[in-house]
Design an enzyme around this catalytic site. Structure first.
Site, PDB file in Angstrom:
ATOM      1  N   ASP A   1      27.431  -0.103 -16.325  1.00 41.53           N
ATOM      2  CA  ASP A   1      27.020   0.781 -15.219  1.00 41.53           C
ATOM      3  C   ASP A   1      28.214   1.561 -14.679  1.00 41.53           C
ATOM      4  OD1 ASP A   1      27.530  -2.036 -14.474  1.00 41.53           O
ATOM      5  OD2 ASP A   1      27.513  -1.276 -12.436  1.00 41.53           O
ATOM      6  N   ASN A   2      29.412   1.154 -15.054  1.00 42.83           N
ATOM      7  CA  ASN A   2      30.611   1.885 -14.631  1.00 42.83           C
ATOM      8  C   ASN A   2      31.198   2.692 -15.787  1.00 42.83           C
ATOM      9  OD1 ASN A   2      30.368   0.769 -12.095  1.00 42.83           O
ATOM     10  ND2 ASN A   2      31.699  -0.959 -12.551  1.00 42.83           N
TER      11      ASN A   2
ATOM     12  N   ASP B   1      24.977  -4.284   2.251  1.00 43.82           N
ATOM     13  CA  ASP B   1      24.891  -3.492   3.488  1.00 43.82           C
ATOM     14  C   ASP B   1      24.970  -1.980   3.248  1.00 43.82           C
ATOM     15  OD1 ASP B   1      27.541  -3.192   2.843  1.00 43.82           O
ATOM     16  OD2 ASP B   1      28.336  -4.241   4.596  1.00 43.82           O
ATOM     17  N   GLY B   2      25.242  -1.600   2.007  1.00 47.22           N
ATOM     18  CA  GLY B   2      25.289  -0.165   1.697  1.00 47.22           C
ATOM     19  C   GLY B   2      26.546   0.530   2.203  1.00 47.22           C
TER      20      GLY B   2
ATOM     21  N   ARG C   1      32.641  11.693  -3.761  1.00 51.30           N
ATOM     22  CA  ARG C   1      33.139  11.729  -5.136  1.00 51.30           C
ATOM     23  C   ARG C   1      32.519  12.905  -5.886  1.00 51.30           C
ATOM     24  NH1 ARG C   1      32.064   6.235  -7.847  1.00 51.30           N
ATOM     25  NH2 ARG C   1      29.892   6.883  -7.940  1.00 51.30           N
TER      26      ARG C   1
ATOM     27  N   GLY D   1      21.672   0.306  -9.674  1.00 44.38           N
ATOM     28  CA  GLY D   1      21.311   1.565  -9.013  1.00 44.38           C
ATOM     29  C   GLY D   1      22.250   1.806  -7.851  1.00 44.38           C
TER      30      GLY D   1
ATOM     31  N   ARG E   1      25.224   7.238 -16.687  1.00 47.57           N
ATOM     32  CA  ARG E   1      26.008   6.097 -17.173  1.00 47.57           C
ATOM     33  C   ARG E   1      25.363   5.505 -18.414  1.00 47.57           C
ATOM     34  NH1 ARG E   1      27.627   3.999 -11.661  1.00 47.57           N
ATOM     35  NH2 ARG E   1      27.003   5.704 -10.325  1.00 47.57           N
TER      36      ARG E   1
HETATM   37  P1  AMP Z   1      30.209  -1.677  -8.321  1.00 52.56           P
HETATM   38  O1  AMP Z   1      30.872  -3.010  -8.463  1.00 52.56           O
HETATM   39  O2  AMP Z   1      30.792  -0.847  -7.215  1.00 52.56           O
HETATM   40  O3  AMP Z   1      30.096  -0.953  -9.600  1.00 52.56           O
HETATM   41  O4  AMP Z   1      28.726  -1.998  -7.835  1.00 52.56           O
HETATM   42  C1  AMP Z   1      27.785  -2.698  -8.617  1.00 52.56           C
HETATM   43  C2  AMP Z   1      26.422  -2.555  -8.009  1.00 52.56           C
HETATM   44  O5  AMP Z   1      26.368  -3.148  -6.707  1.00 52.56           O
HETATM   45  C3  AMP Z   1      25.946  -1.121  -7.815  1.00 52.56           C
HETATM   46  O6  AMP Z   1      24.563  -1.098  -8.062  1.00 52.56           O
HETATM   47  C4  AMP Z   1      26.255  -0.842  -6.366  1.00 52.56           C
HETATM   48  O7  AMP Z   1      25.451   0.165  -5.823  1.00 52.56           O
HETATM   49  C5  AMP Z   1      25.960  -2.195  -5.734  1.00 52.56           C
HETATM   50  N1  AMP Z   1      26.736  -2.405  -4.513  1.00 52.56           N
HETATM   51  C6  AMP Z   1      28.059  -2.579  -4.433  1.00 52.56           C
HETATM   52  N2  AMP Z   1      28.436  -2.737  -3.152  1.00 52.56           N
HETATM   53  C7  AMP Z   1      27.327  -2.654  -2.380  1.00 52.56           C
HETATM   54  C8  AMP Z   1      27.052  -2.745  -0.982  1.00 52.56           C
HETATM   55  N3  AMP Z   1      28.023  -2.945  -0.093  1.00 52.56           N
HETATM   56  N4  AMP Z   1      25.782  -2.610  -0.582  1.00 52.56           N
HETATM   57  C9  AMP Z   1      24.806  -2.403  -1.473  1.00 52.56           C
HETATM   58  N5  AMP Z   1      24.980  -2.317  -2.800  1.00 52.56           N
HETATM   59  C10 AMP Z   1      26.232  -2.439  -3.265  1.00 52.56           C
HETATM   60 MG    MG Z   2      29.666   0.925 -10.061  1.00 49.23          MG
END
Ligand code: AMP
Ligand code: MG
Length: 478
Positions: A245-246, A117-118, A168, A82, A175
């Site tokens: 998810d990507n 940390d979001g 973006r 998510g 997805r």
């Molecule tokens: P990604 O590798 O960017 O596709 O991220 C995979 C998952 O990890 C997704 O659910 C993102 O929302 C979550 N995520 C990635 N980086 C962070 C972060 N710094 N804080 C919280 N969630 C993250």
């Molecule tokens: Mg992603």
């Protein structure tokens, strides 16, 4: 009439959780894609855009949300993903009736953050801006970047880094992982709604009904994924994290985390620090795209009454993926080599070239650009054909045929970019941004990347292969 609206609301609050983006009072816009704003016909000024990205102002009547999804990450199912650091702040419909999502990344923790940390560091934000800009200009379907905001706050990664928010724009953020979530929850109604949402938005030429409608939808998604991977391979793009998810249903490139451009040619090229097995290596991308489509089929089984019959149908559609890919792949090489039609012996010609390129660590883009340039009536300097190819070039020119040179040149020029966002240049400009430097060279380079198929005398460093490519690594940017 164009304007902002709330999208996907039919899915309900479990899948679309209202969440407020974090407020960054001291933030500044550092990159704005003014052309994209104009293209969309989005009538907002920079001040408003800053306010939305910094979480200090809201788009009227629109509730920002975080979207839920699952996903297979490196082949392993993760039920709880998510938007962990992202918010869908609004969707936008253009005057032509096309819908787009306006999504923030790095905009603070959400219910899906799982301890993260979001936030987003500035480096990955700049990479996303550059790469999506370049990929769009290369003609590859992609999500795009409207702006990057510097938060003027630090984020903790390996070390402290400046923070950023990326805005973006995507045709849709649904997805494969979104479908996997409905399947996991066995939520038939939500799955039906999701299929219909996607068809209405992205595949509205599907007119069948019942289960046939689902098969048709699946087939269209497969075709888009196949076309996307072909586009990636044509320009030497390695996505690096092709998790489900990507993988967007609409066939746009999303998530420029650990991506890279292949410089020295190898099907095994991989740069992502977390991809130790080479699962997402350059030459693996078609297999993985097909595997990801398989996960979509698995999810859609939820809607099927006769599971055995459905499995057979899905498998048959999926096997077309390989056929479609092979057809497109042959066409891709045919174009890259300037061949007007493909003959059986061309396979040997191509294999010889690729072996020579791999053995001699030749740059993928520069080699094809040099071959393209060599067919111009007056070839430009700066695009030298590597010595190692001298014998092969003789055979290739003979195959193309003297009388076909102008036609071959024109095919090659549209298949072989002269300039791409090279890894070394991307890193160089990320370092500049980390030091709050905004050089004129960056603006000139971004400008040149807008017309990548234009052959001209570029500064040598824009075309140079990275010297330490073996050691180059990219990161997810989390
Ligand atoms: P990604 O590798 O960017 O596709 O991220 C995979 C998952 O990890 C997704 O659910 C993102 O929302 C979550 N995520 C990635 N980086 C962070 C972060 N710094 N804080 C919280 N969630 C993250
Ligand atoms: Mg992603």
């Amino acid at each position: 009439m164009s304007g902002f609206f709330s999208r996907y609301t039919e899915l309900g609050d479990i899948y679309l959780v209202p969440q407020q983006p974090k407020q960054f009072e001291q933030a500044q816009l550092i990159l704005t894609n003014a052309e994209l704003l104009t293209e969309l016909g989005m009538d907002i000024d920079k001040q408003q855009l800053r306010g939305y990205l910094a979480g200090v102002s809201k788009i009227e009547n629109i509730e920002p949300v975080a979207m839920a999804y699952c996903g297979h990450q490196f082949g392993h199912f993760n039920p709880q993903l998510g938007d962990g650091r992202a918010h869908l702040i609004a969707s936008f419909v253009t005057a032509q009736g096309d819908a787009y999502d306006m999504h923030l990344k790095g905009s603070g923790a959400t219910v899906f953050s799982r301890g993260g940390d979001g936030l987003c560091a500035l480096g990955p934000a700049i990479r996303e801006y550059i790469m999506s800009h370049a990929m769009h200009a290369l003609g590859v379907p992609t999500t795009r970047c409207l702006a990057v905001l510097s938060t003027n706050q630090l984020v903790m990664r390996q070390e402290q880094e400046p923070g950023a928010v990326v805005c973006r724009i995507a045709r849709s953020h649904i997805r494969v992982g979104t479908f996997q979530l409905m399947a996991m929850k066995k939520d038939v109604d939500a799955m039906k709604t999701l299929v219909e949402l996607c068809i209405a938005d992205q595949f509205n030429d599907i007119s069948s009904s019942g289960e046939q409608r689902i098969f048709d939808f699946f087939e269209q998604v497969c075709l888009r994924q196949c076309a996307l991977v072909l586009e990636w391979m044509q320009v030497g793009f390695i996505h690096g994290v092709m998790n489900t998810d990507n993988t967007l249903i609409n066939g746009e490139t999303i998530d420029y985390g650990p991506c890279a451009m292949m410089e020295s040619f190898s099907f095994d090229a991989v740069f992502s620090s977390i991809d130790r097995q080479g699962r997402y290596a350059f030459g693996q991308q078609p297999n993985i795209a097909s595997w990801n489509c398989g996960r979509l089929a698995e999810s859609l089984m939820l809607l099927m009454s006769d599971k055995d019959a459905a499995l057979e149908r899905f498998s048959a559609i999926l096997s077309q993926f390989a056929e479609e890919f092979n057809k497109g792949y042959q066409q891709m090489w045919s174009n890259k080599l300037g061949l007007l039609s493909w003959q059986e012996s061309d396979q040997t010609l191509l294999s010889e070239l690729l072996s020579l390129m791999q053995q001699n660590k030749l740059d993928y883009t520069n080699t094809f650009a040099a071959l393209t340039n060599s067919l111009q009536p007056t070839p430009l300097p700066g695009y030298a054909i590597p010595e190692a190819l001298a014998d092969w070039v003789g055979k290739w020119r003979k195959r193309v045929g003297e009388s076909n040179l102008p036609a071959a040149h024109s095919i090659m020029q549209s298949a072989n970019p002269a300039i791409i966002p090279r890894n070394g240049m991307v890193e160089h400009f990320i370092s500049e941004f980390n030091l709050a430097k905004h050089s004129d060279e960056f603006t000139q380079w971004l400008n040149a990347l807008k017309t990548p198929y234009v052959y001209q005398a570029y500064p040598a460093q824009w075309l140079a292969t990275m010297t330490n490519e073996q050691a180059y690594q990219t990161f997810c940017g989390t």
